[in-house]
Design an enzyme around this catalytic site. Structure first.
Site, PDB file in Angstrom:
ATOM      1  N   ASP A 145       0.858  -1.192   0.000  1.00 27.63           N
ATOM      2  CA  ASP A 145       0.000   0.000   0.000  1.00 27.63           C
ATOM      3  C   ASP A 145       0.890   1.237   0.000  1.00 27.63           C
ATOM      4  O   ASP A 145       2.117   1.132  -0.058  1.00 27.63           O
ATOM      5  CB  ASP A 145      -0.971  -0.018   1.197  1.00 27.63           C
ATOM      6  N   HIS A 218      -2.604   3.225  -4.568  1.00 26.20           N
ATOM      7  CA  HIS A 218      -2.097   2.652  -3.313  1.00 26.20           C
ATOM      8  C   HIS A 218      -0.665   2.138  -3.518  1.00 26.20           C
ATOM      9  O   HIS A 218      -0.307   1.066  -3.018  1.00 26.20           O
ATOM     10  CB  HIS A 218      -3.017   1.528  -2.817  1.00 26.20           C
ATOM     11  N   ASP A 280      -8.381  -0.437  -6.389  1.00 29.58           N
ATOM     12  CA  ASP A 280      -9.307   0.462  -5.686  1.00 29.58           C
ATOM     13  C   ASP A 280      -8.725   1.869  -5.590  1.00 29.58           C
ATOM     14  O   ASP A 280      -7.507   2.056  -5.617  1.00 29.58           O
ATOM     15  CB  ASP A 280      -9.599  -0.070  -4.274  1.00 29.58           C
ATOM     16  N   GLU A 281      -9.616   2.834  -5.465  1.00 31.16           N
ATOM     17  CA  GLU A 281      -9.295   4.207  -5.081  1.00 31.16           C
ATOM     18  C   GLU A 281      -8.082   4.746  -5.861  1.00 31.16           C
ATOM     19  O   GLU A 281      -6.997   4.916  -5.299  1.00 31.16           O
ATOM     20  CB  GLU A 281      -9.030   4.266  -3.572  1.00 31.16           C
ATOM     21  N   TRP A 346     -16.923  -3.802  -2.067  1.00 30.29           N
ATOM     22  CA  TRP A 346     -16.673  -3.212  -0.741  1.00 30.29           C
ATOM     23  C   TRP A 346     -17.435  -1.919  -0.516  1.00 30.29           C
ATOM     24  O   TRP A 346     -17.724  -1.544   0.603  1.00 30.29           O
ATOM     25  CB  TRP A 346     -15.175  -2.982  -0.531  1.00 30.29           C
ATOM     26  N   ASP A 373     -12.400  -2.986  11.094  1.00 30.68           N
ATOM     27  CA  ASP A 373     -11.674  -1.882  11.734  1.00 30.68           C
ATOM     28  C   ASP A 373     -12.657  -0.777  12.131  1.00 30.68           C
ATOM     29  O   ASP A 373     -12.309   0.103  12.914  1.00 30.68           O
ATOM     30  CB  ASP A 373     -10.586  -1.317  10.805  1.00 30.68           C
ATOM     31  N   THR A 422      -5.673  -2.057   8.962  1.00 29.81           N
ATOM     32  CA  THR A 422      -4.919  -1.850  10.202  1.00 29.81           C
ATOM     33  C   THR A 422      -4.329  -0.448  10.377  1.00 29.81           C
ATOM     34  O   THR A 422      -3.353  -0.290  11.103  1.00 29.81           O
ATOM     35  CB  THR A 422      -3.780  -2.888  10.316  1.00 29.81           C
ATOM     36  N   GLU A 423      -4.917   0.563   9.718  1.00 31.26           N
ATOM     37  CA  GLU A 423      -4.387   1.911   9.980  1.00 31.26           C
ATOM     38  C   GLU A 423      -4.320   2.183  11.485  1.00 31.26           C
ATOM     39  O   GLU A 423      -3.374   2.792  11.975  1.00 31.26           O
ATOM     40  CB  GLU A 423      -5.284   2.976   9.336  1.00 31.26           C
TER      41      GLU A 423
HETATM   42  C1  ACM Z   1     -10.821  -0.434   0.127  1.00 28.17           C
HETATM   43  O1  ACM Z   1     -11.318  -0.319   1.255  1.00 28.17           O
HETATM   44  N1  ACM Z   1     -10.189   0.593  -0.420  1.00 28.17           N
HETATM   45  C2  ACM Z   1     -10.913  -1.661  -0.616  1.00 28.17           C
END
Ligand code: ACM
Length: 496
Positions: A145, A218, A280-281, A346, A373, A422-423
């Site tokens: 990430d 990421h 993602d993102e 998600w 989380d 786990t941030e």
């Molecule tokens: C995600 O929570 N960005 C998969």
């Protein structure tokens, strides 16, 4: 004092069929023999236990069913069966009766994010054990990430020499938390041997490890290690803030070749038929500023389409390697996908519904229900309260097959997956707190028939399952709220 008869019903997490019988069965050894018989009329992963005073007979459809039968016997024997060492000399006592059982879904997963906070190998192995205890069968390991790269790739040593370490971490997360850094360096990575050991250990316990290398967003840790992978020439550090970095991969052929080698290495370690590519993102701001010409050269009508282009490059490479790609549902917005891609839904259920209707297999991971989380209550004592309110009850009530999915597309739902990002979970104790007992509720959602009664589950959990978690040394969140030492995050002095 409960009768053995009552116990048979209460002790096992809602099997398909239970017929209690009088009497009890005494065993010196819980590792019962199980006959694997594919002709026994049992569905995949199914097993049948016949427990009589004279002993236990067990039949299973396959290896997985055999493990499930042994796990059920352990559950019936009581919490002491979950201790690392047996602590009393008496025989184990099992209630008598018949149990016939099989899981509802073939994908019963949990994601563990080892990128945001590295977890030592021993913690990952322990987590595998906990998944197996709950008859979960997929560990999705989020290995890379913006904040860290955790898999050694011999061709590219800087990925771990540089990309596995960061200078500090955000303490909380705006708007609820501050932007303050803890000033504590963090890092770590798994060697190839570490990962092979994790894969082998998991395989012995019936758990498939699905690795994730997240592209093309990421990726700041990789860009910190090899700036040529980035879209701007600017050197960047491994990210210390949470949230999404604008630093995405460029679309040069050399960068795709780099990642093909990364995925080759990953595929040489992990025997999973599925490998996750993230997707993602993906902010497109840097591509718009710096990659418009490259996008045009690739025949794309906008730099934004580089997102889908990247996903296709890697999904096609995975298919050459004989693997299927798993991608987060954001890739549905990024253009045409190769047919075999599995979608992890998600951002709610809509992505999963759209993907299933388009003929993709899906794994349901909606953050509203399955992001572990996220905060477990609205109480001010809840540590670092991020995300949606995801109570134990919300997880238990979750139904993986969306109600508005038409019949023909329903079998596209392979199952569901809980996510442990786990941030804000910087050690195994905090992971225990976030994951349990919600993961036990989730295990029943993906195993048992859809009709569920939360009050019945809660009683069974409190009476029979929490003692097993105690025996396993799991520091779960008690049903009434956190223990005093659990209200504070793992770093001494961290403000909430
Ligand atoms: C995600 O929570 N960005 C998969």
């Amino acid at each position: 004092m409960t009768s053995a008869h009552e116990r048979l019903h209460g002790l096992v997490p809602r099997p398909v069929r239970v017929d209690p019988a009088p009497g009890a069965c005494e065993l010196d050894d819980l590792t019962i023999p199980v006959v694997i018989d594919p002709q026994a009329g049992l569905p995949a992963e199914g097993y049948r236990l016949s427990i009589a005073p004279s002993g236990v007979r067990a039949v299973a459809a396959d290896e997985a069913g055999k493990r499930h039968a042994q796990q059920t016997v352990r559950q019936l024997a009581g919490p002491d069966a979950f201790r690392a060492a047996r602590i009393h000399p008496d025989p184990w006592v099992l209630p008598c009766g018949e149990i016939e059982d099989h899981p509802r879904f073939s994908w019963r997963g949990c994601l563990l994010d080892v990128a945001r906070h590295f977890q030592p190998k021993a913690a990952v192995l322990r987590f595998v054990d906990l998944l197996a205890v709950h008859k979960l069968n997929v560990l999705h390991l989020h290995l890379t990430d913006d904040q860290g790269w955790r898999v050694e790739v011999p061709d590219y040593p800087r990925l771990t020499e540089v990309g596995a370490w960061r200078e500090g971490s955000w303490v909380g997360r705006p708007p609820d938390g501050t932007r303050e850094h803890d000033g504590r360096p963090h890092g770590g990575y798994y060697t190839t041997d570490d990962l092979r050991e994790i894969v082998a250990y998991a395989r012995e316990r019936g758990v498939t490890v699905v690795p994730e290398v997240d592209i093309p967003g990421h990726s700041q840790a990789a860009i910190a290690a090899y700036p040529d992978l980035g879209t701007t020439a600017e050197p960047v550090p491994v990210r210390t803030a949470w949230g999404i970095s604008d630093h995405v991969l460029n679309a040069e052929e050399s960068t795709v070749a780099f990642y093909r080698r990364v995925f080759d290495h990953v595929a040489s370690i992990f025997d999973s038929p599925v490998i996750a590519l993230g997707g993602d993102e993906v902010p497109t701001v840097q591509w718009r500023a710096h990659a418009a010409a490259r996008a045009a050269e690739l025949g794309l009508s906008s730099p934004d389409e580089l997102h889908g282009w990247w996903v296709r490059q890697i999904a096609e490479h995975l298919s050459v390697l004989g693997r299927r790609a798993l991608a987060w549902d954001d890739v549905l917005d990024a253009g045409t996908l190769p047919p075999g891609v599995i979608i992890a839904s998600w951002r709610g259920e809509q992505g999963g519904i759209a993907a299933a209707l388009a003929g993709h297999d899906v794994v349901m991971c909606p953050e509203q229900y399955l992001y572990l989380d996220h905060r477990q209550s609205d109480h001010p004592d809840e540590p670092i309260p991020v995300g949606y309110l995801v109570r134990l009850e919300d997880v238990y009530r979750y139904e993986p097959v969306p109600a508005d999915l038409p019949g023909s597309a329903r079998q596209r739902v392979l199952g569901a997956q809980a996510q442990v990002w786990t941030e804000h979970l910087d050690n195994p104790r905090r992971i225990d707190y976030a994951a349990f007992p919600r993961l036990a509720a989730f295990a029943e959602v993906v195993w048992s028939p859809p009709e569920r009664d939360y009050a019945e589950f809660a009683r069974r959990l409190a009476r029979h399952h929490l003692p097993r978690l105690d025996a396993l040394g799991v520091e779960y969140r008690p049903m009434g709220g956190p223990r005093p030492w659990q209200t504070r995050p793992g770093v001494p002095g961290r403000p909430r």
